[in-house]
Motif scaffolding. Sequence first.
Motif, PDB file in Angstrom:
ATOM      1  N   ARG A  12     -10.785   3.800  -1.597  1.00  0.00           N
ATOM      2  CA  ARG A  12     -11.644   3.912  -2.788  1.00  0.00           C
ATOM      3  C   ARG A  12     -10.874   4.519  -3.963  1.00  0.00           C
ATOM      4  NH1 ARG A  12     -15.065   5.438   1.281  1.00  0.00           N
ATOM      5  NH2 ARG A  12     -14.770   7.636   0.829  1.00  0.00           N
ATOM      6  N   ALA A  13     -10.054   5.546  -3.668  1.00  0.00           N
ATOM      7  CA  ALA A  13      -9.337   6.219  -4.763  1.00  0.00           C
ATOM      8  C   ALA A  13      -8.317   5.280  -5.413  1.00  0.00           C
ATOM      9  CB  ALA A  13      -8.645   7.468  -4.230  1.00  0.00           C
ATOM     10  N   CYS A  14      -7.599   4.521  -4.614  1.00  0.00           N
ATOM     11  CA  CYS A  14      -6.512   3.688  -5.170  1.00  0.00           C
ATOM     12  C   CYS A  14      -7.023   2.385  -5.766  1.00  0.00           C
ATOM     13  CB  CYS A  14      -5.475   3.370  -4.099  1.00  0.00           C
ATOM     14  SG  CYS A  14      -4.679   4.832  -3.436  1.00  0.00           S
ATOM     15  N   TRP A  15      -7.969   1.737  -5.089  1.00  0.00           N
ATOM     16  CA  TRP A  15      -8.324   0.379  -5.531  1.00  0.00           C
ATOM     17  C   TRP A  15      -9.827   0.193  -5.741  1.00  0.00           C
ATOM     18  CZ3 TRP A  15      -5.019   1.000  -1.123  1.00  0.00           C
ATOM     19  CH2 TRP A  15      -3.658   0.875  -1.423  1.00  0.00           C
ATOM     20  N   GLY A  36     -14.368  -3.054  -7.485  1.00  0.00           N
ATOM     21  CA  GLY A  36     -15.655  -3.179  -8.182  1.00  0.00           C
ATOM     22  C   GLY A  36     -15.626  -4.356  -9.133  1.00  0.00           C
ATOM     23  N   ALA A  37     -14.540  -4.467  -9.887  1.00  0.00           N
ATOM     24  CA  ALA A  37     -14.413  -5.580 -10.846  1.00  0.00           C
ATOM     25  C   ALA A  37     -14.296  -6.909 -10.103  1.00  0.00           C
ATOM     26  CB  ALA A  37     -13.202  -5.348 -11.740  1.00  0.00           C
ATOM     27  N   HIS A  38     -13.643  -6.885  -8.919  1.00  0.00           N
ATOM     28  CA  HIS A  38     -13.446  -8.099  -8.129  1.00  0.00           C
ATOM     29  C   HIS A  38     -14.761  -8.634  -7.572  1.00  0.00           C
ATOM     30  CE1 HIS A  38     -11.038 -10.910  -5.843  1.00  0.00           C
ATOM     31  NE2 HIS A  38     -11.581 -10.531  -4.707  1.00  0.00           N
ATOM     32  N   GLY A  76       0.834  -1.208   0.000  1.00  0.00           N
ATOM     33  CA  GLY A  76       0.000   0.000   0.000  1.00  0.00           C
ATOM     34  C   GLY A  76       0.863   1.251   0.000  1.00  0.00           C
ATOM     35  N   MET A  77       1.926   1.234   0.788  1.00  0.00           N
ATOM     36  CA  MET A  77       2.825   2.401   0.827  1.00  0.00           C
ATOM     37  C   MET A  77       3.397   2.677  -0.561  1.00  0.00           C
ATOM     38  SD  MET A  77       4.812   1.581   4.382  1.00  0.00           S
ATOM     39  CE  MET A  77       5.612   3.118   4.754  1.00  0.00           C
ATOM     40  N   LEU A  78       3.586   1.608  -1.328  1.00  0.00           N
ATOM     41  CA  LEU A  78       4.182   1.742  -2.670  1.00  0.00           C
ATOM     42  C   LEU A  78       3.133   1.905  -3.765  1.00  0.00           C
ATOM     43  CD1 LEU A  78       6.839  -1.054  -2.210  1.00  0.00           C
ATOM     44  CD2 LEU A  78       7.262   1.409  -2.299  1.00  0.00           C
ATOM     45  N   ASP A  79       1.873   2.094  -3.378  1.00  0.00           N
ATOM     46  CA  ASP A  79       0.790   2.266  -4.338  1.00  0.00           C
ATOM     47  C   ASP A  79       0.700   1.082  -5.306  1.00  0.00           C
ATOM     48  OD1 ASP A  79      -1.368   3.532  -5.370  1.00  0.00           O
ATOM     49  OD2 ASP A  79      -0.256   4.960  -6.605  1.00  0.00           O
ATOM     50  N   ALA A  80       0.841  -0.108  -4.775  1.00  0.00           N
ATOM     51  CA  ALA A  80       0.802  -1.315  -5.618  1.00  0.00           C
ATOM     52  C   ALA A  80      -0.571  -1.467  -6.272  1.00  0.00           C
ATOM     53  CB  ALA A  80       1.094  -2.543  -4.763  1.00  0.00           C
ATOM     54  N   PRO A  81      -0.601  -1.937  -7.531  1.00  0.00           N
ATOM     55  CA  PRO A  81      -1.899  -2.179  -8.150  1.00  0.00           C
ATOM     56  C   PRO A  81      -2.617  -3.365  -7.502  1.00  0.00           C
ATOM     57  CG  PRO A  81      -0.130  -2.900  -9.591  1.00  0.00           C
ATOM     58  CD  PRO A  81       0.525  -2.248  -8.409  1.00  0.00           C
ATOM     59  N   PHE A  82      -3.925  -3.458  -7.750  1.00  0.00           N
ATOM     60  CA  PHE A  82      -4.742  -4.472  -7.073  1.00  0.00           C
ATOM     61  C   PHE A  82      -4.230  -5.896  -7.324  1.00  0.00           C
ATOM     62  CE2 PHE A  82      -8.482  -7.288  -6.786  1.00  0.00           C
ATOM     63  CZ  PHE A  82      -8.767  -7.108  -5.445  1.00  0.00           C
ATOM     64  N   HIS A  83      -3.706  -6.163  -8.537  1.00  0.00           N
ATOM     65  CA  HIS A  83      -3.315  -7.559  -8.797  1.00  0.00           C
ATOM     66  C   HIS A  83      -2.177  -8.001  -7.871  1.00  0.00           C
ATOM     67  CE1 HIS A  83       0.483  -7.069 -11.105  1.00  0.00           C
ATOM     68  NE2 HIS A  83      -0.061  -5.942 -11.516  1.00  0.00           N
ATOM     69  N   VAL A  84      -1.358  -7.044  -7.416  1.00  0.00           N
ATOM     70  CA  VAL A  84      -0.281  -7.377  -6.457  1.00  0.00           C
ATOM     71  C   VAL A  84      -0.897  -7.715  -5.096  1.00  0.00           C
ATOM     72  CG1 VAL A  84       1.709  -6.446  -5.186  1.00  0.00           C
ATOM     73  CG2 VAL A  84       1.448  -5.985  -7.637  1.00  0.00           C
ATOM     74  N   LEU A  85      -1.868  -6.891  -4.671  1.00  0.00           N
ATOM     75  CA  LEU A  85      -2.541  -7.148  -3.391  1.00  0.00           C
ATOM     76  C   LEU A  85      -3.262  -8.495  -3.440  1.00  0.00           C
ATOM     77  CD1 LEU A  85      -4.138  -3.640  -2.597  1.00  0.00           C
ATOM     78  CD2 LEU A  85      -1.789  -4.407  -2.274  1.00  0.00           C
ATOM     79  N   LYS A  86      -3.889  -8.741  -4.578  1.00  0.00           N
ATOM     80  CA  LYS A  86      -4.650  -9.986  -4.741  1.00  0.00           C
ATOM     81  C   LYS A  86      -3.724 -11.207  -4.592  1.00  0.00           C
ATOM     82  CE  LYS A  86      -7.595 -12.389  -8.023  1.00  0.00           C
ATOM     83  NZ  LYS A  86      -8.551 -12.272  -9.096  1.00  0.00           N
ATOM     84  N   GLN A  87      -2.529 -11.130  -5.195  1.00  0.00           N
ATOM     85  CA  GLN A  87      -1.603 -12.265  -5.073  1.00  0.00           C
ATOM     86  C   GLN A  87      -1.160 -12.444  -3.627  1.00  0.00           C
ATOM     87  OE1 GLN A  87      -1.079 -14.480  -7.605  1.00  0.00           O
ATOM     88  NE2 GLN A  87      -0.281 -15.643  -5.857  1.00  0.00           N
ATOM     89  N   LEU A  88      -0.920 -11.321  -2.925  1.00  0.00           N
ATOM     90  CA  LEU A  88      -0.566 -11.423  -1.494  1.00  0.00           C
ATOM     91  C   LEU A  88      -1.705 -12.094  -0.730  1.00  0.00           C
ATOM     92  CD1 LEU A  88       1.029  -7.892  -0.839  1.00  0.00           C
ATOM     93  CD2 LEU A  88       2.227 -10.077  -0.981  1.00  0.00           C
ATOM     94  N   GLY A  89      -2.962 -11.732  -1.074  1.00  0.00           N
ATOM     95  CA  GLY A  89      -4.134 -12.326  -0.425  1.00  0.00           C
ATOM     96  C   GLY A  89      -4.236 -13.825  -0.709  1.00  0.00           C
ATOM     97  N   ILE A  90      -3.995 -14.196  -1.952  1.00  0.00           N
ATOM     98  CA  ILE A  90      -4.067 -15.623  -2.331  1.00  0.00           C
ATOM     99  C   ILE A  90      -2.988 -16.416  -1.570  1.00  0.00           C
ATOM    100  CG2 ILE A  90      -3.658 -17.228  -4.261  1.00  0.00           C
ATOM    101  CD1 ILE A  90      -5.061 -15.072  -6.071  1.00  0.00           C
TER     102      ILE A  90
END
Length: 298
Positions: free
Chosen positions: A149-152, A157-159, A85-99
């Motif tokens: 909301r602004a970043c992801w 919404g798509a998720h 989050g600090m690095l403004d990672a795109p959602f697909h990076v967060l998603k992989q961390l979640g998986i």
Amino acid sequence: MDDLNPLQTVRAPGRPEQGDASGRAFCQRIVRVAVRSLYAELVLYPKPGLVSKIDNGSHTDMTAATFVRSLFALRRYFADITRAGMLDAPFHVLKQLGIDAEARMLRATGGINTHRGAIFCLGMLCAAIGRCRAHGDALTPARIGELLRACWGQALGAHSVVNGEPVSHGARAVLRYAASGAREEGALGFPSVFDVGLPALHRALAAGRGMREARIDALFALMAHISDTNVYHRGGVEGALTVRRQARAFIARGGTAAPDWEARALASHRSFVAARLSPGGAADLLGAVCLVHAVTTR
Ligand SMILES: CC(C)(COP(=O)(O)OP(=O)(O)OC[C@H]1O[C@@H](n2cnc3c(N)ncnc32)[C@H](O)[C@@H]1O)[C@@H](O)C(=O)NCCC(=O)NCCS
Ligand SMILES: Nc1ncnc2c1ncn2[C@@H]1O[C@H](COP(=O)(O)OP(=O)(O)OP(=O)(O)O)[C@@H](O)[C@H]1O
């Protein structure tokens, strides 16, 4: 190396890095707060149908010890997703961390789902908290929600549309009962945390009640409000109505301001166990409320 993955700019292969010393200390602080928040949810009692240290509620496959094992396995995840989050990672990076975190949870628990919703909800909040810190903004609930909301927001919404993934209990409840569930909650920026759970917690504290009572009030407010796919999956429409009605009745009597609140919460707990109901989504969101409260009040 994937240029789109900002985590790789701070990660040596196989060894997660958390950047500069103050960034590292910040991530470690968020890990402590996230783990303590989920632990606070676990030990809170009486929670209708849910697992605590006192009993396993409506669950036969897990105990408080299963949750604690899972919590230990999630520490690295909370640090990594805060840093992302600090690095403004795109959602697909967060998603992989979640998986990856879900896989670690399942290894730690022998295949039992203890924290799936929490990995999603608290993970996204940790990312937004990291973003807030990177902006140099004061940590307030409003700013955390705005940045989330602004970043992801668009990606969340798509998720919310289940697409080619294995069909989960939640996805089935969404299709069968038109329940909204965790994905829609995420797509809207977790409004139940900011607009329902947190205000209920704040109201109880402002009225001079203790943290235990405030958490109970927040849990019942969430149970009365959300569309919980765990409840639909186990109890169908009848079950969802029961949870909402009992929560509303508890709140209508004044919540924990009522002198007999504990007996009432315990009666709900017993009746949920008899009907095998478990408001796991509300429990996850209570953990998230505790996290946002803790990071915004020190
Ligand atoms: C969206 C998630 C929660 C999956 O949801 P889905 O409904 O498909 O699955 P499942 O029924 O297994 O889990 C739902 C979880 O949400 C919780 N929940 C149920 N209802 C609600 C609600 N209304 N609000 C919040 N949480 C809820 C439940 O307690 C449960 O833990 C998430 O686990 C996911 O997308 N996992 C894949 C990895 C990923 O993409 N992560 C995103 C970035 S961290
Ligand atoms: N204290 C708690 N007790 C029970 N569930 C909780 C608690 N805290 C959070 N939860 C949430 O509830 C979910 C567990 O729900 P449950 O076991 O009903 O779902 P499942 O594994 O999808 O289905 P089932 O066990 O019915 O096959 C967890 O994913 C977790 O997010």
